[in-house]
Design a protein around this motif. Structure first.
Motif, mmCIF file in Angstrom:
data_model
loop_
_atom_site.group_PDB
_atom_site.id
_atom_site.type_symbol
_atom_site.label_atom_id
_atom_site.label_comp_id
_atom_site.label_asym_id
_atom_site.label_seq_id
_atom_site.Cartn_x
_atom_site.Cartn_y
_atom_site.Cartn_z
ATOM 1 N N LEU A 393 98.120 67.880 52.264
ATOM 2 C CA LEU A 393 96.934 67.189 52.472
ATOM 3 C C LEU A 393 95.631 67.766 52.378
ATOM 4 O O LEU A 393 94.617 67.508 52.263
ATOM 5 N N SER A 394 95.742 69.333 52.271
ATOM 6 C CA SER A 394 94.455 70.106 52.482
ATOM 7 C C SER A 394 93.798 70.206 51.002
ATOM 8 O O SER A 394 92.876 70.653 50.607
ATOM 9 N N ALA A 395 94.916 70.118 49.834
ATOM 10 C CA ALA A 395 94.373 70.122 48.694
ATOM 11 C C ALA A 395 93.328 69.117 48.320
ATOM 12 O O ALA A 395 93.139 68.039 48.461
ATOM 13 N N ASN A 396 92.155 69.777 47.344
ATOM 14 C CA ASN A 396 91.132 68.973 46.994
ATOM 15 C C ASN A 396 90.955 69.101 45.370
ATOM 16 O O ASN A 396 89.851 68.991 44.939
ATOM 17 N N ALA A 397 91.821 69.963 45.057
ATOM 18 C CA ALA A 397 91.798 70.135 43.459
ATOM 19 C C ALA A 397 93.124 70.154 42.689
ATOM 20 O O ALA A 397 94.234 70.559 43.460
ATOM 21 N N LEU A 398 93.214 70.057 41.183
ATOM 22 C CA LEU A 398 94.494 69.975 40.688
ATOM 23 C C LEU A 398 94.562 71.225 39.706
ATOM 24 O O LEU A 398 93.282 71.493 39.256
ATOM 25 N N LEU A 399 95.427 71.793 39.410
ATOM 26 C CA LEU A 399 95.630 72.871 38.183
ATOM 27 C C LEU A 399 96.587 72.362 37.437
ATOM 28 O O LEU A 399 97.744 72.181 38.042
ATOM 29 N N CYS A 400 96.602 72.577 36.189
ATOM 30 C CA CYS A 400 97.454 72.450 35.203
ATOM 31 C C CYS A 400 97.817 73.666 34.631
ATOM 32 O O CYS A 400 97.265 74.385 33.905
ATOM 33 N N LEU A 401 99.247 74.089 34.798
ATOM 34 C CA LEU A 401 99.804 75.310 34.329
ATOM 35 C C LEU A 401 100.518 75.155 32.993
ATOM 36 O O LEU A 401 101.488 73.952 33.050
ATOM 37 N N ASN A 402 100.570 75.714 32.082
ATOM 38 C CA ASN A 402 101.121 75.559 30.604
ATOM 39 C C ASN A 402 102.510 76.052 31.073
ATOM 40 O O ASN A 402 102.851 77.209 30.773
#
Length: 442
Positions: A393-402
């Motif tokens: 719930l603390s996440a405020n961003a997303l990361l896309c890993l190849n």
């Protein structure tokens, strides 16, 4: 069993380009009352309808005097009479008739009966301490430009020009269709065994309204091809954009893409990232249809990827991504489908085979908590845990890993940031691709 072997898979960027190219929006203008216009987008520039000030006005709490009394120096005020030689003058109020200059009240001693004054500082020139007629606004002065979002300060500026109504862009109408025979509405008296509570309509509504649109809900549509077709056609008839909450999964009851192919043009059946791999895009009756996955986490972030750019185009905002640098505080753990264990050739029957295709990119969406450092830079800390769990719930961003470039124990991926913004605060989706310790965020 239906044949899914020819499903079209493209990248996030290609999906957005395809949807935008298919759009043929014709936004209309509507007049709204200024006090009901907050958050709307001006379709026309707004000009002042009045003169301000419309009389010589005092700038500060003062006394009004005649400049002619000070031409020869500081006068003797012992015989001055209130109303003839001086008078009170207040901030923003027209100067008393016949007076042309103001002296700040702090330089004046007023008698107890408020009839006599002593002055310790003379005015510097005629009209000192006053505002001339039209010095603030003149009829025709620009108060706001087309394309501006009406924030409180913008609205106040227009109100000051005696503007009571403004021309704004009509909000994009976004229809949402939840599908699934297993769904029941939130608040149902009983949730039958084997059923799920439909919650994505709440997520879609909040995002649509935050991004400047009008939300058009639909009742839950069972997994019936004919009912899905009817619901999509009905939505396309009353909305400029349709969100279909059913992707392109390969279950026996997943019908949405077949129906979209039957009544429209498919842009893609699936995308090159997961979760939300089974997101789709199509055009039906000249209306873009965004097919999002059912799981709430995937449904939520894919709205930012694919719905927000469409709404931005409708409202006249930029659809181009922007970048802000973020630095990782620690390495991202290699886990789940990217690990060597799950990538083994002979997967167990309950494990989903890898979606990575040799020679093609496929991205795993991971979560970050991005915070500002004391020096003003942004730092991103990996957030671990199952998507949608309390731990995330603390996440405020997303990361896309190849995934195609990730090897067990090592992290390698392209560096690229993608975020669609409309100037509406932090209501944007974030997509990052990482290389070494730096990522791009918004």
């Amino acid at each position: 069993m239906r044949d899914h072997s020819k499903h079209i898979q493209i990248s996030c960027e290609e999906v957005v380009s395809g949807l935008l190219a298919a759009c043929n929006f014709s936004p209309k203008t509507e007049m709204v009352r200024l006090d009901e216009s907050f958050g709307r987008v001006l379709d026309e520039g707004v000009a002042s309808a009045c003169m301000l000030p419309n009389a010589l006005t005092c700038r500060m709490d003062s006394i009004a005097v005649h400049w002619s009394d000070f031409v020869e120096g500081m006068p003797d005020t012992s015989g001055w009479v209130r109303g003839k030689d001086w008078e009170f003058a207040n901030t923003g109020v027209a100067m008393p008739e016949g007076f042309d200059t103001a002296i700040v009240i702090k330089h004046v001693v007023v008698s107890d009966d408020e009839q006599r004054v002593e002055i310790d500082a003379a005015p510097s020139a005629q009209f000192a301490g006053t505002s001339a007629i039209g010095s603030r606004l003149k009829p025709g002065d620009v108060l706001a430009k087309a394309g501006e979002i009406i924030a409180p300060d913008v609205a106040a500026r227009m109100a000051g020009g005696n503007v009571a109504s403004v021309a704004v862009r009509r909000k994009p109408r976004v229809a949402f269709i939840p599908t699934g025979s297993e769904l029941v509405p939130a608040g149902s008296a009983v949730v039958p065994a084997g059923k799920n509570v439909e919650s994505n309509s709440l997520v879609v509504r909040v995002k649509v309204e935050a991004w400047g649109g009008t939300f058009l809900p639909s009742d839950i549509v069972p997994d019936d091809p004919n009912l899905i077709i009817a619901a999509v056609r009905k939505a396309c008839a009353c909305a400029g954009i349709v969100v279909l909450n059913a992707g392109s999964s390969k279950g026996s009851e997943d019908w949405s893409v077949e129906q979209l192919e039957e009544i429209g043009t498919i842009i893609c059946h699936q995308v090159n990232h997961g979760p939300a791999h089974h997101s789709s895009a199509a055009v039906v009756d000249k209306t873009p249809v965004v097919g999002i996955s059912g799981p709430p986490f995937a449904a939520s972030f894919t709205l930012g990827f694919y719905l927000q750019p469409l709404m931005n185009k409708f409202l006249g905002f930029s659809v181009r991504p922007f970048k802000v640098p973020v630095r990782l505080t620690e390495p991202f753990p290699i886990a789940g489908p990217m690990s060597g264990h799950n990538a083994r050739k002979n997967c167990a029957g309950e494990e989903r085979p890898s979606e990575v295709v040799a020679g093609k990119q496929f991205f795993g969406v991971r979560m970050l908590n991005v915070e500002a450092r004391p020096d003003g830079s942004l730092a991103g800390t990996p957030v671990t845990g199952r998507s949608g769990s309390p731990a995330t719930l603390s996440a405020n961003a997303l990361l896309c890993l190849n995934r195609a470039r990730v090897l067990p124990g090592r992290l390698r991926a392209m560096s690229f940031g993608l975020s669609y913004g409309s100037g509406r605060g932090k209501q944007c989706a974030m997509l990052f691709r990482l290389r070494r310790p730096a990522v791009f965020a918004s």
